[in-house]
Design an enzyme around this catalytic site. Structure first.
Site, PDB file in Angstrom:
ATOM      1  N   SER A 113       4.449   6.080  -0.086  1.00  0.00           N
ATOM      2  CA  SER A 113       4.470   6.160   1.379  1.00  0.00           C
ATOM      3  C   SER A 113       5.137   4.950   2.022  1.00  0.00           C
ATOM      4  O   SER A 113       5.423   4.965   3.209  1.00  0.00           O
ATOM      5  CB  SER A 113       3.050   6.302   1.933  1.00  0.00           C
ATOM      6  OG  SER A 113       2.384   5.063   1.959  1.00  0.00           O
ATOM      7  N   LYS A 150      -0.202  -0.532   4.125  1.00  0.00           N
ATOM      8  CA  LYS A 150       0.482   0.058   5.270  1.00  0.00           C
ATOM      9  C   LYS A 150       0.957  -1.058   6.208  1.00  0.00           C
ATOM     10  O   LYS A 150       0.617  -2.237   6.037  1.00  0.00           O
ATOM     11  CB  LYS A 150      -0.449   0.989   6.046  1.00  0.00           C
ATOM     12  CG  LYS A 150      -0.889   2.240   5.294  1.00  0.00           C
ATOM     13  CD  LYS A 150       0.250   3.218   5.136  1.00  0.00           C
ATOM     14  CE  LYS A 150      -0.224   4.513   4.459  1.00  0.00           C
ATOM     15  NZ  LYS A 150      -0.553   4.306   3.042  1.00  0.00           N
TER      16      LYS A 150
END
Length: 201
Positions: A113, A150
């Site tokens: 991701s 993230k």
């Protein structure tokens, strides 16, 4: 190494990983349930003589663990969060000019991701532990007992953990979520041809 020396080493290692700096003599004594700071000093001297620790007597909190390197404490998902894994799997050594302070640790990336930030599946990310992160920084986060890598975003609508891959959705951090900033990303390492630089624990 004796069992007592192993306990000393493990306490120091855990303290550095959790706090980002080395413990004081009083903190070691308290953490190990010892009443005498002089016994701690003697043990530190023995461990230093054996080359298991580096210390500077003139500088506070100057304990370093030169022979072990930086711990690899598990994996972190660049995708959806997964259950936290905090067992030390091994160690990596970096040049002292690259990393000057204690407490850093590696996590192995699982997922893609963050691929648009050039963080790929199988990479190792070096994390500097600490609760402070600025808008737009990449970090390691724990949310509801799970960990993920993230980009941190905060605006008028709230906090979001942003992927760098359009196939993944942002993770909103709600008012009642158990949320913690584990640390900030300092470096990404990629091993060529499946190689590794682990040192046995």
């Amino acid at each position: 190494m004796t069992d007592r020396q192993k306990k000393f080493m493990q306490f120091i290692e855990d303290f550095i990983r959790d706090n980002g700096y080395s413990p004081s003599i009083r903190e070691i004594a308290k953490g190990l349930g010892l009443s005498s700071t002089s016994s701690v000093k003697k043990m530190l001297d023995r461990l230093t003589e054996k080359g298991l620790l580096n210390r500077s007597g003139s500088i506070a909190r100057s304990i370093e663990m030169p022979n072990r390197g930086i711990p690899v404490v598990g994996r972190i998902v660049a995708g959806v969060p997964v259950e936290a894994e905090e067992n030390i799997e091994g160690y990596m050594k970096l040049d002292r000019l690259t990393i000057r302070s204690g407490g850093h640790f590696f996590l192995k990336v699982d997922g893609d991701s963050m691929k648009d930030e050039a963080i790929l599946h199988g990479d190792y990310v070096l994390i500097k532990p600490g609760p402070i992160i600025t808008n737009g920084q990449i970090g390691a986060f724990r949310i509801n007992g799970e960990v993920t890598l993230k980009t941190f975003r905060q605006n008028a609508e709230g906090i979001y953990l942003m992927p760098a891959n359009e196939a993944f959705e942002p993770i909103p951090v709600g008012e009642y979520d158990d949320f913690e900033v584990i640390g900030t990303l300092k470096m990404v390492l990629r091993m060529a041809n499946g190689g590794h630089v682990f040192n046995p624990a």
